[in-house]
Design a protein around this motif. Structure first.
Motif, PDB file in Angstrom:
ATOM      1  N   GLY A 164       0.815  -1.209   0.000  1.00 32.83           N
ATOM      2  CA  GLY A 164       0.000   0.000   0.000  1.00 32.83           C
ATOM      3  C   GLY A 164       0.849   1.259   0.000  1.00 32.83           C
ATOM      4  N   SER A 165       1.949   1.228   0.773  1.00 30.43           N
ATOM      5  CA  SER A 165       2.843   2.385   0.835  1.00 30.43           C
ATOM      6  C   SER A 165       3.619   2.550  -0.462  1.00 30.43           C
ATOM      7  CB  SER A 165       3.807   2.230   2.006  1.00 30.43           C
ATOM      8  OG  SER A 165       3.093   2.154   3.220  1.00 30.43           O
ATOM      9  N   ILE A 166       3.982   1.426  -1.106  1.00 29.13           N
ATOM     10  CA  ILE A 166       4.692   1.490  -2.390  1.00 29.13           C
ATOM     11  C   ILE A 166       3.790   2.110  -3.454  1.00 29.13           C
ATOM     12  CG2 ILE A 166       5.680   0.092  -4.251  1.00 29.13           C
ATOM     13  CD1 ILE A 166       6.548  -1.883  -2.004  1.00 29.13           C
ATOM     14  N   ALA A 167       2.525   1.661  -3.484  1.00 33.50           N
ATOM     15  CA  ALA A 167       1.570   2.218  -4.444  1.00 33.50           C
ATOM     16  C   ALA A 167       1.363   3.709  -4.191  1.00 33.50           C
ATOM     17  CB  ALA A 167       0.241   1.466  -4.359  1.00 33.50           C
ATOM     18  N   SER A 168       1.280   4.098  -2.915  1.00 32.18           N
ATOM     19  CA  SER A 168       1.093   5.515  -2.583  1.00 32.18           C
ATOM     20  C   SER A 168       2.298   6.339  -3.027  1.00 32.18           C
ATOM     21  CB  SER A 168       0.872   5.678  -1.075  1.00 32.18           C
ATOM     22  OG  SER A 168      -0.348   5.087  -0.683  1.00 32.18           O
ATOM     23  N   ARG A 169       3.489   5.805  -2.835  1.00 30.85           N
ATOM     24  CA  ARG A 169       4.695   6.517  -3.249  1.00 30.85           C
ATOM     25  C   ARG A 169       4.679   6.780  -4.750  1.00 30.85           C
ATOM     26  NH1 ARG A 169       8.655  10.159  -3.064  1.00 30.85           N
ATOM     27  NH2 ARG A 169      10.541   9.485  -4.146  1.00 30.85           N
ATOM     28  N   LEU A 170       4.353   5.764  -5.528  1.00 32.95           N
ATOM     29  CA  LEU A 170       4.301   5.929  -6.978  1.00 32.95           C
ATOM     30  C   LEU A 170       3.199   6.909  -7.383  1.00 32.95           C
ATOM     31  CD1 LEU A 170       4.947   2.225  -8.007  1.00 32.95           C
ATOM     32  CD2 LEU A 170       6.377   4.184  -8.643  1.00 32.95           C
ATOM     33  N   LYS A 171       2.074   6.875  -6.684  1.00 35.53           N
ATOM     34  CA  LYS A 171       0.966   7.788  -7.012  1.00 35.53           C
ATOM     35  C   LYS A 171       1.338   9.230  -6.679  1.00 35.53           C
ATOM     36  CE  LYS A 171      -3.262   6.394  -6.053  1.00 35.53           C
ATOM     37  NZ  LYS A 171      -4.388   5.784  -5.301  1.00 35.53           N
ATOM     38  N   ILE A 172       2.045   9.426  -5.569  1.00 35.87           N
ATOM     39  CA  ILE A 172       2.506  10.783  -5.229  1.00 35.87           C
ATOM     40  C   ILE A 172       3.459  11.299  -6.298  1.00 35.87           C
ATOM     41  CG2 ILE A 172       3.972  12.073  -3.619  1.00 35.87           C
ATOM     42  CD1 ILE A 172       2.703  10.377  -1.376  1.00 35.87           C
ATOM     43  N   MET A 173       4.402  10.445  -6.732  1.00 30.85           N
ATOM     44  CA  MET A 173       5.352  10.847  -7.768  1.00 30.85           C
ATOM     45  C   MET A 173       4.637  11.201  -9.068  1.00 30.85           C
ATOM     46  SD  MET A 173       8.301   7.949  -7.112  1.00 30.85           S
ATOM     47  CE  MET A 173       9.409   8.517  -8.408  1.00 30.85           C
ATOM     48  N   ALA A 174       3.516  10.515  -9.339  1.00 30.14           N
ATOM     49  CA  ALA A 174       2.779  10.736 -10.589  1.00 30.14           C
ATOM     50  C   ALA A 174       1.715  11.822 -10.460  1.00 30.14           C
ATOM     51  CB  ALA A 174       2.121   9.428 -11.034  1.00 30.14           C
ATOM     52  N   GLN A 197      21.640   9.189 -14.920  1.00 25.74           N
ATOM     53  CA  GLN A 197      22.948   9.315 -15.570  1.00 25.74           C
ATOM     54  C   GLN A 197      22.874  10.157 -16.846  1.00 25.74           C
ATOM     55  OE1 GLN A 197      24.209   5.236 -16.031  1.00 25.74           O
ATOM     56  NE2 GLN A 197      25.014   5.133 -13.951  1.00 25.74           N
ATOM     57  N   GLY A 198      22.206  11.308 -16.728  1.00 29.05           N
ATOM     58  CA  GLY A 198      22.142  12.242 -17.838  1.00 29.05           C
ATOM     59  C   GLY A 198      21.035  11.967 -18.838  1.00 29.05           C
ATOM     60  N   SER A 199      20.368  10.803 -18.749  1.00 31.10           N
ATOM     61  CA  SER A 199      19.264  10.473 -19.655  1.00 31.10           C
ATOM     62  C   SER A 199      17.933  10.803 -18.980  1.00 31.10           C
ATOM     63  CB  SER A 199      19.292   8.989 -20.025  1.00 31.10           C
ATOM     64  OG  SER A 199      20.471   8.670 -20.724  1.00 31.10           O
ATOM     65  N   GLU A 200      16.992  11.318 -19.748  1.00 29.48           N
ATOM     66  CA  GLU A 200      15.685  11.679 -19.220  1.00 29.48           C
ATOM     67  C   GLU A 200      14.651  10.637 -19.631  1.00 29.48           C
ATOM     68  OE1 GLU A 200      14.714  15.589 -20.484  1.00 29.48           O
ATOM     69  OE2 GLU A 200      16.192  16.543 -19.176  1.00 29.48           O
ATOM     70  N   TYR A 201      13.738  10.351 -18.709  1.00 30.28           N
ATOM     71  CA  TYR A 201      12.695   9.360 -18.957  1.00 30.28           C
ATOM     72  C   TYR A 201      11.362   9.903 -18.465  1.00 30.28           C
ATOM     73  CZ  TYR A 201      16.661   6.153 -19.374  1.00 30.28           C
ATOM     74  OH  TYR A 201      17.823   5.550 -19.755  1.00 30.28           O
ATOM     75  N   ASP A 202      10.319   9.527 -19.158  1.00 31.10           N
ATOM     76  CA  ASP A 202       8.954   9.773 -18.691  1.00 31.10           C
ATOM     77  C   ASP A 202       8.326   8.425 -18.393  1.00 31.10           C
ATOM     78  OD1 ASP A 202       8.929  12.546 -18.872  1.00 31.10           O
ATOM     79  OD2 ASP A 202       8.445  12.501 -21.001  1.00 31.10           O
ATOM     80  N   LEU A 203       7.614   8.337 -17.276  1.00 33.29           N
ATOM     81  CA  LEU A 203       6.892   7.121 -16.920  1.00 33.29           C
ATOM     82  C   LEU A 203       5.401   7.427 -16.948  1.00 33.29           C
ATOM     83  CD1 LEU A 203       9.014   5.984 -13.828  1.00 33.29           C
ATOM     84  CD2 LEU A 203       9.323   5.356 -16.208  1.00 33.29           C
ATOM     85  N   ARG A 204       4.679   6.745 -17.792  1.00 31.76           N
ATOM     86  CA  ARG A 204       3.226   6.908 -17.856  1.00 31.76           C
ATOM     87  C   ARG A 204       2.604   5.919 -16.877  1.00 31.76           C
ATOM     88  NH1 ARG A 204       1.092   5.862 -23.543  1.00 31.76           N
ATOM     89  NH2 ARG A 204       0.380   3.883 -22.750  1.00 31.76           N
ATOM     90  N   VAL A 205       1.944   6.429 -15.844  1.00 32.90           N
ATOM     91  CA  VAL A 205       1.456   5.601 -14.739  1.00 32.90           C
ATOM     92  C   VAL A 205      -0.051   5.411 -14.853  1.00 32.90           C
ATOM     93  CG1 VAL A 205       1.351   5.350 -12.228  1.00 32.90           C
ATOM     94  CG2 VAL A 205       3.286   6.533 -13.284  1.00 32.90           C
ATOM     95  N   SER A 206      -0.496   4.176 -14.749  1.00 34.77           N
ATOM     96  CA  SER A 206      -1.926   3.862 -14.782  1.00 34.77           C
ATOM     97  C   SER A 206      -2.257   2.944 -13.616  1.00 34.77           C
ATOM     98  CB  SER A 206      -2.282   3.180 -16.109  1.00 34.77           C
ATOM     99  OG  SER A 206      -3.648   2.810 -16.124  1.00 34.77           O
ATOM    100  N   THR A 207      -3.331   3.260 -12.892  1.00 35.65           N
ATOM    101  CA  THR A 207      -3.780   2.405 -11.789  1.00 35.65           C
ATOM    102  C   THR A 207      -5.187   1.898 -12.071  1.00 35.65           C
ATOM    103  OG1 THR A 207      -4.900   4.074 -10.424  1.00 35.65           O
ATOM    104  CG2 THR A 207      -2.502   3.938 -10.241  1.00 35.65           C
ATOM    105  N   ILE A 208      -5.458   0.672 -11.637  1.00 40.42           N
ATOM    106  CA  ILE A 208      -6.819   0.140 -11.695  1.00 40.42           C
ATOM    107  C   ILE A 208      -7.118  -0.539 -10.362  1.00 40.42           C
ATOM    108  CG2 ILE A 208      -7.006  -0.168 -14.197  1.00 40.42           C
ATOM    109  CD1 ILE A 208      -6.243  -3.102 -13.796  1.00 40.42           C
ATOM    110  N   PRO A 209      -8.354  -0.397  -9.848  1.00 43.33           N
ATOM    111  CA  PRO A 209      -8.698  -1.036  -8.577  1.00 43.33           C
ATOM    112  C   PRO A 209      -8.953  -2.530  -8.776  1.00 43.33           C
ATOM    113  CG  PRO A 209     -10.590   0.151  -9.458  1.00 43.33           C
ATOM    114  CD  PRO A 209      -9.443   0.416 -10.400  1.00 43.33           C
ATOM    115  N   THR A 210      -8.421  -3.357  -7.879  1.00 42.77           N
ATOM    116  CA  THR A 210      -8.692  -4.798  -7.908  1.00 42.77           C
ATOM    117  C   THR A 210      -9.180  -5.222  -6.534  1.00 42.77           C
ATOM    118  OG1 THR A 210      -6.531  -5.613  -7.152  1.00 42.77           O
ATOM    119  CG2 THR A 210      -6.708  -5.022  -9.473  1.00 42.77           C
TER     120      THR A 210
END
Length: 572
Positions: free
Chosen positions: A234-244, A264-277
């Motif tokens: 639950g805390s891991i999911a919350s951390r990712l949701k806060i970041m997103a 290391q100098g490279s930029e990334y975008d993470l597209r985050v999607s959540t679904i309730p289970t």
């Protein structure tokens, strides 16, 4: 000369693994960063890791252990407490009598060896192994991020029933010691995905466990996780949701967000999607590397003829160009490569996407928001009033969007978009099924391109493939127009460089379908796809399977990938 008086670079130079100029580069980096020479060589990627460590072991008169070739039991691993394993970054690999053999990724100091003898109460034998193989073994036996999870479980206090745990969600500096916070584990999860070049990260909660999988080279691969991860999920999911930037209090509805990060100098975008289970929120993170967007056309995987044709398409004043293929087949990368080549000071480019996956300098990008009525169709109408030269539509999903797209292509706009069909020829049928007038299709559509991503053979362990069926060899020879004895299909054997997967990276397969006058005469309400294919073949069209055989003959992909991507069901 005495081995002990030589450096690793000297031995690699003697064996032809590196050149004199490369050795000099390594020495410059060694002095500048105060690194051991083998580390400088690896940082510059001058020699494979296993080759470098074999030389290091030889220099120091030690045995080198190839951990990938060893079967190490869990009972052997358990001979050393996990805290010591993680502290020294080593693994026990065998025991004979009172002598325990330990594999280290870096040479331990004499003091450390003495400490281990006292702590374990055994004689210690030291062998050298690559750090990546040790890390892989630790992940296999303990799970990803086990060190962080262990510390979290040690440090946490048992909460009262119903009390919510609060964790520090501040990020840690790169290279800092692991403090055992949720953010540490999330960082490890993301960095491991980048290291493995994963395109997607899947986190799925179940009643008593958590399932973590990465999509690598198009296929899902499970990642071992520590047994105590379920309590922290639950805390891991919350951390990712806060970041997103998502609402952590809302767990009943799906949500979509975005994380930007650097590594290391490279930029990334993470597209985050959540679904309730039933057991909590499942998360999917799509990894989007910004640096992969602005590829030269040759890097996409096109042959010379396809590359020249594609470049001509990006320079057209008007017309409709459609890309087709399943999710994850690289359509977006190809579209953005096209936009990159179409982008100049004399043209205005507007995109409408769901979501905006990459940020492109010099283009106006619109995010679809169906919740407030901003759909592809309504957005496209507004876009056309802004006088664009080039329009990118993320996807044609309905008849309304399709009609606006073909009319825009007919009235002086160059339109790029995607459509879900099985091959390039079927795009005609799909547009007609959407009730688009055949006249509009023939007057607007210029080209349809089908695309797939095939796994590339690891160049470090490629070898001839002797197991190809005679029927496949015959088909391949006919398609390429060469004798069977001149065919040279390859496959990967599996090695340390590819993680014994036999594949490393992917290459795109393309099928180009150009509309000409003869094809226009066949396009009508009673369109027959078979006749279209026959006419297209006369004009030089080749199917995706036929294009794939060229990649097999070039040694880029194995026959098994052609079968996986283009196999058709036959009725006997």
């Amino acid at each position: 000369m005495d081995l002990n008086h030589r450096d690793v670079g000297d031995l690699l130079l003697e064996t032809g693994s590196i050149t004199p100029s490369q050795l000099e580069q390594a020495k410059v980096l060694q002095r500048r960063k105060n690194l051991p020479q083998h580390r400088a060589i690896l940082e510059l990627n001058l020699s494979p890791e296993d080759t470098t460590y074999r030389a290091l072991a030889k220099i120091h008169g030690m045995e080198y252990a190839d951990l990938a070739c060893l079967e190490i039991s869990r009972s052997t691993i358990d001979l050393v407490p996990s805290k010591l394993v993680f502290h020294y970054r080593m693994v026990p690999i065998s025991i004979e009598g009172e002598t325990l053999t330990l594999a280290f990724g870096e040479l331990p100091r004499q003091l450390e060896q003495g400490n281990l003898r006292l702590l374990l109460g055994k004689q210690i034998r030291i062998v050298l192994a690559t750090p990546s193989s040790i890390q892989s073994l630790l992940r296999k036996h303990f799970g990803l991020g086990a060190e962080t999870v262990q510390k979290l479980r040690d440090d946490r206090t048992q909460p009262e029933s119903g009390e919510e745990l609060v964790f520090d969600v501040k990020g840690t500096d790169e290279g800092a010691a692991v403090d055992g916070t949720i953010s540490d584990f999330v960082d490890q999860l993301l960095l491991e995905a980048l290291r493995l070049k994963a395109t997607d990260i899947h986190l799925e909660p179940y009643n008593n466990s958590i399932r973590l999988r990465y999509r690598i080279d198009g296929l899902m691969q499970s990642v071992p996780v520590p047994s105590g991860l379920r309590q922290l999920y639950g805390s891991i999911a919350s951390r990712l949701k806060i970041m997103a930037g998502l609402n952590i209090a809302e767990k009943r509805l799906p949500q979509d967000g975005r994380i930007s990060m650097k590594r290391q100098g490279s930029e990334y975008d993470l597209r985050v999607s959540t679904i309730p289970t039933k057991f909590g929120e499942a998360l999917c993170l799509r990894v989007l590397g910004r640096q992969s967007l602005f590829l030269d056309l040759g890097q996409l995987g096109m042959d010379t003829a396809q590359e020249n044709l594609f470049l001509q398409l990006t320079r057209l004043p008007q017309g409709l160009i459609l890309l087709t293929g399943p999710t994850g087949s690289g359509k977006t990368t190809t579209l953005y490569a096209a936009i990159g080549h179409a982008n100049d000071e004399g043209r205005k480019i507007i995109t409408i996407e769901d979501p905006v996956e990459y940020q492109l300098e010099g283009t106006t990008q619109i995010q679809v928001r169906e919740d407030i009525g901003l759909t592809f169709a309504t957005g496209l109408r507004s876009v056309l009033r802004h006088d664009p030269d080039v329009v990118l539509i993320g996807e044609i999903r309905d008849a309304e969007t399709a009609e606006i797209a073909v009319r825009a292509a007919q009235t002086g706009h160059l339109v790029f978009s995607t459509l879900h069909t099985n091959d390039s020829v079927s795009t005609l049928t799909r547009l007609l099924e959407m009730k688009i007038d055949p006249f509009l299709v023939t007057s607007s559509m210029v080209c349809s391109i089908a695309q797939r991503l095939a796994r590339r053979i690891c160049r470090h362990c490629n070898e001839p493939d002797p197991d190809v069926a005679p029927s496949i060899l015959s088909e391949m020879a006919i398609s390429l127009g060469i004798p069977i004895n001149e065919l040279s299909p390859q496959r990967g054997r599996g090695c340390a460089e590819c993680g014994h997967k036999a594949y490393r990276g992917r290459v795109a397969l393309y099928e180009f379908f150009l509309i000409n006058d003869e094809l226009c005469d066949l396009i009508g309400p009673n369109l027959r796809t078979g006749k279209i294919r026959e006419a297209a073949r006369k004009g030089g069209w080749k199917s995706l399977r036929e294009e794939a055989w060229k990649k097999v003959q070039s040694g880029l992909i194995p026959v098994s990938e052609v079968e996986r991507l283009t196999r058709q069901v036959t009725v006997s």
